[in-house]
Design a protein around this motif. Structure first.
Motif, PDB file in Angstrom:
ATOM      1  N   HIS A  71      -8.393  -2.663  -8.796  1.00 53.11           N
ATOM      2  CA  HIS A  71      -9.499  -2.836  -8.493  1.00 53.11           C
ATOM      3  C   HIS A  71      -9.413  -3.724  -7.053  1.00 53.11           C
ATOM      4  O   HIS A  71     -10.175  -3.497  -6.029  1.00 53.11           O
ATOM      5  CB  HIS A  71     -10.450  -3.541  -9.347  1.00 53.11           C
ATOM      6  CG  HIS A  71     -10.992  -2.772 -10.433  1.00 53.11           C
ATOM      7  ND1 HIS A  71     -10.343  -1.736 -11.052  1.00 53.11           N
ATOM      8  CD2 HIS A  71     -12.127  -2.361 -10.754  1.00 53.11           C
ATOM      9  CE1 HIS A  71     -11.180  -1.085 -12.007  1.00 53.11           C
ATOM     10  NE2 HIS A  71     -12.274  -1.236 -11.666  1.00 53.11           N
ATOM     11  N   LEU A 119      -6.139   2.712 -13.062  1.00 50.40           N
ATOM     12  CA  LEU A 119      -6.099   2.779 -14.606  1.00 50.40           C
ATOM     13  C   LEU A 119      -6.561   4.071 -15.495  1.00 50.40           C
ATOM     14  O   LEU A 119      -6.249   4.148 -16.536  1.00 50.40           O
ATOM     15  CB  LEU A 119      -6.817   1.332 -15.236  1.00 50.40           C
ATOM     16  CG  LEU A 119      -8.341   1.255 -15.554  1.00 50.40           C
ATOM     17  CD1 LEU A 119      -8.738   0.232 -16.674  1.00 50.40           C
ATOM     18  CD2 LEU A 119      -8.999   1.491 -14.259  1.00 50.40           C
ATOM     19  N   HIS A 120      -7.273   4.847 -14.683  1.00 49.47           N
ATOM     20  CA  HIS A 120      -7.488   6.131 -15.119  1.00 49.47           C
ATOM     21  C   HIS A 120      -6.596   7.165 -14.484  1.00 49.47           C
ATOM     22  O   HIS A 120      -6.856   8.375 -15.042  1.00 49.47           O
ATOM     23  CB  HIS A 120      -9.017   6.461 -14.941  1.00 49.47           C
ATOM     24  CG  HIS A 120      -9.896   5.321 -15.232  1.00 49.47           C
ATOM     25  ND1 HIS A 120      -9.787   4.821 -16.570  1.00 49.47           N
ATOM     26  CD2 HIS A 120     -10.876   4.899 -14.746  1.00 49.47           C
ATOM     27  CE1 HIS A 120     -10.681   3.714 -16.595  1.00 49.47           C
ATOM     28  NE2 HIS A 120     -11.313   3.775 -15.753  1.00 49.47           N
ATOM     29  N   ASP A 139     -13.118  -0.614 -17.796  1.00 51.18           N
ATOM     30  CA  ASP A 139     -13.957   0.129 -16.657  1.00 51.18           C
ATOM     31  C   ASP A 139     -14.880   1.291 -17.442  1.00 51.18           C
ATOM     32  O   ASP A 139     -14.201   1.918 -17.986  1.00 51.18           O
ATOM     33  CB  ASP A 139     -12.838   0.613 -15.497  1.00 51.18           C
ATOM     34  CG  ASP A 139     -13.633   1.076 -14.559  1.00 51.18           C
ATOM     35  OD1 ASP A 139     -13.520   0.613 -13.591  1.00 51.18           O
ATOM     36  OD2 ASP A 139     -13.964   2.439 -14.554  1.00 51.18           O
ATOM     37  N   HIS A 141     -15.612   3.924 -16.187  1.00 50.25           N
ATOM     38  CA  HIS A 141     -14.856   5.297 -16.042  1.00 50.25           C
ATOM     39  C   HIS A 141     -13.684   5.703 -17.040  1.00 50.25           C
ATOM     40  O   HIS A 141     -12.980   6.792 -16.867  1.00 50.25           O
ATOM     41  CB  HIS A 141     -14.623   5.672 -14.719  1.00 50.25           C
ATOM     42  CG  HIS A 141     -15.700   5.880 -14.021  1.00 50.25           C
ATOM     43  ND1 HIS A 141     -16.512   4.749 -13.436  1.00 50.25           N
ATOM     44  CD2 HIS A 141     -16.816   6.868 -13.792  1.00 50.25           C
ATOM     45  CE1 HIS A 141     -17.772   5.221 -12.799  1.00 50.25           C
ATOM     46  NE2 HIS A 141     -17.798   6.342 -13.124  1.00 50.25           N
ATOM     47  N   CYS A 358     -10.910   7.160  -9.023  1.00 49.33           N
ATOM     48  CA  CYS A 358     -10.220   7.791 -10.395  1.00 49.33           C
ATOM     49  C   CYS A 358     -10.810   9.106 -10.549  1.00 49.33           C
ATOM     50  O   CYS A 358     -10.400   9.729 -11.369  1.00 49.33           O
ATOM     51  CB  CYS A 358     -10.619   6.883 -11.376  1.00 49.33           C
ATOM     52  SG  CYS A 358     -12.210   6.480 -11.770  1.00 49.33           S
ATOM     53  N   CYS A 416      -8.398   1.202  -6.147  1.00 52.68           N
ATOM     54  CA  CYS A 416      -9.708   1.532  -5.988  1.00 52.68           C
ATOM     55  C   CYS A 416     -10.494   1.868  -4.690  1.00 52.68           C
ATOM     56  O   CYS A 416     -11.331   2.541  -4.671  1.00 52.68           O
ATOM     57  CB  CYS A 416     -10.578   0.879  -7.032  1.00 52.68           C
ATOM     58  SG  CYS A 416      -9.810   0.817  -8.710  1.00 52.68           S
ATOM     59  N   CYS A 419     -14.183   2.770  -3.495  1.00 53.25           N
ATOM     60  CA  CYS A 419     -15.063   3.363  -4.553  1.00 53.25           C
ATOM     61  C   CYS A 419     -15.952   2.048  -5.255  1.00 53.25           C
ATOM     62  O   CYS A 419     -17.206   2.373  -5.280  1.00 53.25           O
ATOM     63  CB  CYS A 419     -14.158   3.917  -5.935  1.00 53.25           C
ATOM     64  SG  CYS A 419     -15.156   3.927  -7.094  1.00 53.25           S
ATOM     65  N   THR A 420     -15.377   0.972  -4.990  1.00 50.87           N
ATOM     66  CA  THR A 420     -16.136  -0.248  -5.605  1.00 50.87           C
ATOM     67  C   THR A 420     -16.001  -1.507  -4.744  1.00 50.87           C
ATOM     68  O   THR A 420     -16.847  -2.224  -4.787  1.00 50.87           O
ATOM     69  CB  THR A 420     -15.711  -0.615  -6.927  1.00 50.87           C
ATOM     70  OG1 THR A 420     -16.543  -1.523  -7.465  1.00 50.87           O
ATOM     71  CG2 THR A 420     -14.333  -1.028  -7.029  1.00 50.87           C
ATOM     72  N   ASN A 438     -17.413   8.109  -7.537  1.00 52.26           N
ATOM     73  CA  ASN A 438     -18.553   8.746  -8.466  1.00 52.26           C
ATOM     74  C   ASN A 438     -19.777   8.025  -8.567  1.00 52.26           C
ATOM     75  O   ASN A 438     -20.777   8.396  -9.294  1.00 52.26           O
ATOM     76  CB  ASN A 438     -17.725   8.294  -9.841  1.00 52.26           C
ATOM     77  CG  ASN A 438     -17.135   7.081 -10.061  1.00 52.26           C
ATOM     78  OD1 ASN A 438     -17.623   5.901  -9.608  1.00 52.26           O
ATOM     79  ND2 ASN A 438     -15.787   7.024 -10.587  1.00 52.26           N
ATOM     80  N   ARG A 444     -23.022   0.093  -3.478  1.00 52.52           N
ATOM     81  CA  ARG A 444     -21.792   0.483  -4.233  1.00 52.52           C
ATOM     82  C   ARG A 444     -20.501   0.200  -3.250  1.00 52.52           C
ATOM     83  O   ARG A 444     -19.597  -0.365  -3.700  1.00 52.52           O
ATOM     84  CB  ARG A 444     -21.858   1.611  -5.003  1.00 52.52           C
ATOM     85  CG  ARG A 444     -20.366   2.191  -5.517  1.00 52.52           C
ATOM     86  CD  ARG A 444     -20.179   1.333  -6.808  1.00 52.52           C
ATOM     87  NE  ARG A 444     -19.229   1.999  -7.156  1.00 52.52           N
ATOM     88  CZ  ARG A 444     -18.226   1.609  -8.516  1.00 52.52           C
ATOM     89  NH1 ARG A 444     -18.990   0.722  -9.343  1.00 52.52           N
ATOM     90  NH2 ARG A 444     -17.418   2.324  -9.203  1.00 52.52           N
TER      91      ARG A 444
HETATM   92  S1  SF4 Z   1     -14.504   3.971 -11.007  1.00 49.55           S
HETATM   93 FE1  SF4 Z   1     -13.877   3.190  -8.782  1.00 49.55          FE
HETATM   94  S2  SF4 Z   1     -13.572   1.166  -9.602  1.00 49.55           S
HETATM   95 FE2  SF4 Z   1     -13.739   2.161 -11.364  1.00 49.55          FE
HETATM   96  S3  SF4 Z   1     -11.450   2.555 -11.818  1.00 49.55           S
HETATM   97 FE3  SF4 Z   1     -12.465   4.419 -11.007  1.00 49.55          FE
HETATM   98  S4  SF4 Z   1     -11.785   4.008  -8.681  1.00 49.55           S
HETATM   99 FE4  SF4 Z   1     -11.469   1.962  -9.770  1.00 49.55          FE
END
Ligand code: SF4
Lengths: 479, 203
Positions: A71, A119-120, A139, A141, A358, A416, A419-420, A438, A444
């Motif tokens: 992250h 992590l995913h 998380d 997701h 992810c 990440c 994304c975040t 996502n 965001r």
């Molecule tokens: S949604 Fe975004 S912040 Fe959460 S694990 Fe996936 S890439 Fe990382």
């Protein structure tokens, strides 16, 4: 219905029920204590560790808990490793995660680890995620892992601390929703388009209180990467988890991966995994059939993931929405996004492109984007952020990085990222991004930033033209 | 965890549906260690300019800055699982959110931090918000034992809550204490599971 049918109904189990039953330790007034097989956390999980330490508790099963750096890590210039992270706060978080992991005997995929990544993305690729598991992650997701036939869901810090301390979690029963998707996806229509289509169909609250199972011939034909993309966004449909029954595709993907069972245990596991499917007469609280041929490349125009439509269409008008609440949400979304109803989606100019997260940062995603990227030059700043170092290496061995770079894309380090937008990668106020991630909530991707969700191929197409584009037209539909 | 029994406090109406956890606590504040600093984080980007000066926002002005109850609209707390969204609510002083529906993970995070999420119907929430808007500073009483919300105009609204959640909130009990009561059962479960699924266990 006669008595016999009823008894069949009672005993025929869904995949979800099978997973639930095999993890249930006890029930207490409608809450179930479930045994947890794997827990995944990241740099942002420091709250869980500090609570643990405040209460002087140990981690119950450190070998079933895994740490990831994703992250907050920078996605550019990592030549000086953790010590080289420019922001002291972030450097401290990465160090804390690595040290916490070491102290508690947890396997940690630190920033300098050659397997580092999201992590995913990393646990499936290492064979840590396996069919039949109950997985909790720090998380939302975490639903991604359901692609392997797991019950996987995201939890907050207090729950994470509970899992760490007890290797169990309290949950309430969930309802079940099944999408049965049949037929072949059209040319250049991807798993991302499929899931955006489903979310648009049932709405962001359509799956609330449910666990989703994705079934049907379309799903069977998807690769593991594509199934992960679908399960990943179950949460955007309001569901806590999404899942696909494991099959040969799953087993072939896992065989030989570092953490996957080997030898006799592999055979034993395989026999077990083959029992993980929803029985024919099993009952679902909602059962929705979808014809895959109806799906075209999708793109979001608003500020929640259900506000999306086929790239060939125009932005819908709030005046035409019958539900006054939804109409109000649409007006607010259009205002924030700086768009007007009736505008063709392909007329929307963008400032930036992000291929990553992810949802869409695995090797297949990068291959799809590269296929498009090799046809031109980017018109706006465009990033490719692989989901893990393993993906990055694979892509480089296939020459994808060269294709991206030649087209003017930035080829970055895994994480990440945009994304975040907490590692420093972020949009400026008003900036508009075509993004394979996502979530398109307000802010965001950075305060005031505007997001359009789409597939990797569609993102690459937007990069080459500078506006939202139907990738099928750009690359020419097949004859 | 602080027990929650009865709360009589100023309530603030928030008229927007789908307030996601990113609005409650913008991502960049996730890393702030839990504590009073979170009071300012709540709705930060709505309440403060980039230079830190205050914007016009209900929560920035008396009497709503004193609120301990939020009356909200549909799908409150959707989106990211971040528990810091609850820390922000809690440190600001909020102990109860009343809404027609909640984000799934957020609602759990509320319970686990001693904050009571109350579900009333869309119409009830809308009526309550309107009264509060017209009479700023009015109080609302939430009685957990009786599962009732009383407004200042003589209305009572009853709500449902799971018995376990009610018990934990009333007693200020956290989940670990509850789980530990089942330790032996869990150990037995695990011994058997190790035989059935040895490949799961790495030690
Ligand atoms: S949604 Fe975004 S912040 Fe959460 S694990 Fe996936 S890439 Fe990382």
């Amino acid at each position: 219905m006669n008595g016999w049918d009823q008894s069949v109904q009672m005993t025929a189990k869904t995949l979800f029920q099978k997973l639930w039953d095999r993890h249930c330790v006890v029930e207490d007034n409608g809450e179930f204590l479930l045994h947890v097989d794997r827990a995944y956390f990241h740099e942002g999980s420091s709250h869980a560790f500090s609570k643990l330490e405040q209460q002087a508790r140990r981690i119950a099963r450190p070998k079933q808990v895994f740490g990831f750096t994703d992250h907050y890590v920078p996605t550019l210039d990592r030549t000086n490793g953790v010590a080289g992270i420019a922001q002291p706060e972030i450097r401290q978080m990465v160090i804390a995660l690595q040290e916490n992991s070491k102290r508690h005997g947890i396997d940690c995929f630190g920033m300098d680890d050659p397997r580092q990544g999201i992590l995913h993305v990393v646990p499936p690729e290492q064979g840590i995620t396996l069919p039949g598991l109950l997985i909790t992650g720090a998380d939302s997701h975490t639903a991604t892992h359901g692609a392997f036939g797991c019950l996987a869901f995201g939890i907050g810090a207090t729950d994470m601390m509970h899992v760490m301390a007890t290797q169990a979690i309290w949950q309430r029963a969930q309802k079940t929703l099944r999408f049965v998707i049949d037929g072949e996806l059209g040319f250049a229509v991807s798993a991302k388009d499929l899931i955006l289509f489903l979310i648009h169909k049932i709405g962001v609250a359509g799956g609330t209180g449910h666990v989703i199972e994705y079934a049907g011939s379309t799903i069977r034909a998807l690769s593991m990467e594509a199934r992960m993309t679908v399960c990943n966004m179950s949460i955007e449909a309001g569901a806590r988890a999404g899942m696909v029954a494991p099959d040969e595709t799953t087993f072939n993907y896992l065989k030989g991966r570092a953490y996957a069972p080997q030898g006799v245990q592999w055979e034993q596991a395989l026999n077990d995994w083959k029992t993980l499917y929803s029985e024919d007469s099993a009952h679902f609280d909602q059962d929705i059939a979808i014809d895959a041929r109806e799906i075209s490349p999708m793109v979001s125009w608003g500020t929640n993931p259900e506000q999306c439509c086929p790239v060939t269409s125009t932005i819908p008008s709030p005046e035409q929405e019958k539900d006054p609440i939804k109409a109000q949400e649409m007006r607010a979304a259009l205002e924030y996004q700086g768009l007007t109803a009736g505008m063709a989606l392909t007329d929307i100019a963008i400032d930036k492109v992000f291929i990553g997260s992810c949802t869409n940062s695995r090797i297949e995603d990068l291959r799809a984007a590269a296929m498009v990227a090799k046809r031109g030059q980017v018109k706006v700043p465009s990033w490719v952020v692989p989901g893990s170092k393993t993906v990055k290496k694979q892509a480089e061995s296939e020459g994808l990085d060269q294709i991206f770079k030649a087209a003017g894309f930035q080829w970055r380090e895994p994480g990440c990222s945009l994304c975040t937008a907490i590692n420093g990668d972020q949009l400026s106020p008003g900036e508009r991004c075509a993004s394979t991630s996502n979530r398109n909530f307000k802010g965001r991707q950075g305060t005031g930033g505007r997001t359009h969700l789409l597939s990797p191929a569609m993102a690459a197409a937007a990069a080459l033209t500078g506006h939202l584009t139907d990738v099928r037209q750009l690359i020419g539909a097949p004859v | 965890m602080q027990p929650f029994t009865t709360l009589c406090a100023i309530a603030v109406p928030i008229d927007e549906p789908n307030v996601d956890t990113n609005q409650l606590c913008p991502t960049r504040f996730n890393k702030v260690p839990r504590g009073p600093a979170y009071a300012r984080v709540l709705f930060h980007d709505r309440r403060f300019h980039l230079d830190g000066s205050a914007k016009e926002h209900l929560l920035n002005v008396e009497p709503f800055s004193q609120a301990k109850i939020i009356v909200a609209d549909r799908n409150w707390g959707s989106g990211s699982s971040r528990e810091s969204a609850v820390y922000a609510l809690y440190e600001f002083g909020i102990r109860c959110v009343i809404a027609p529906s909640f984000g799934d993970i957020h609602v759990n995070n509320c319970y686990k931090n001693g904050l009571l999420p109350v579900i009333l119907s869309v119409e009830q929430c809308a009526a309550l918000r309107q009264s509060l808007r017209e009479n700023p500073g009015s109080t609302v009483t939430v009685d957990l034992e009786a599962q009732a919300v009383h407004d200042s105009w003589g209305h009572t609204y009853n709500f449902e809550i799971q018995p376990v959640r009610k018990r934990c909130l009333l007693q200020g009990l956290d989940d670990i204490a509850r789980t530990e009561q089942y330790q032996e059962l869990h150990d037995r479960f695990e011994r058997k599971d190790r035989e059935l699924r040895p490949w799961i266990y790495r030690s």
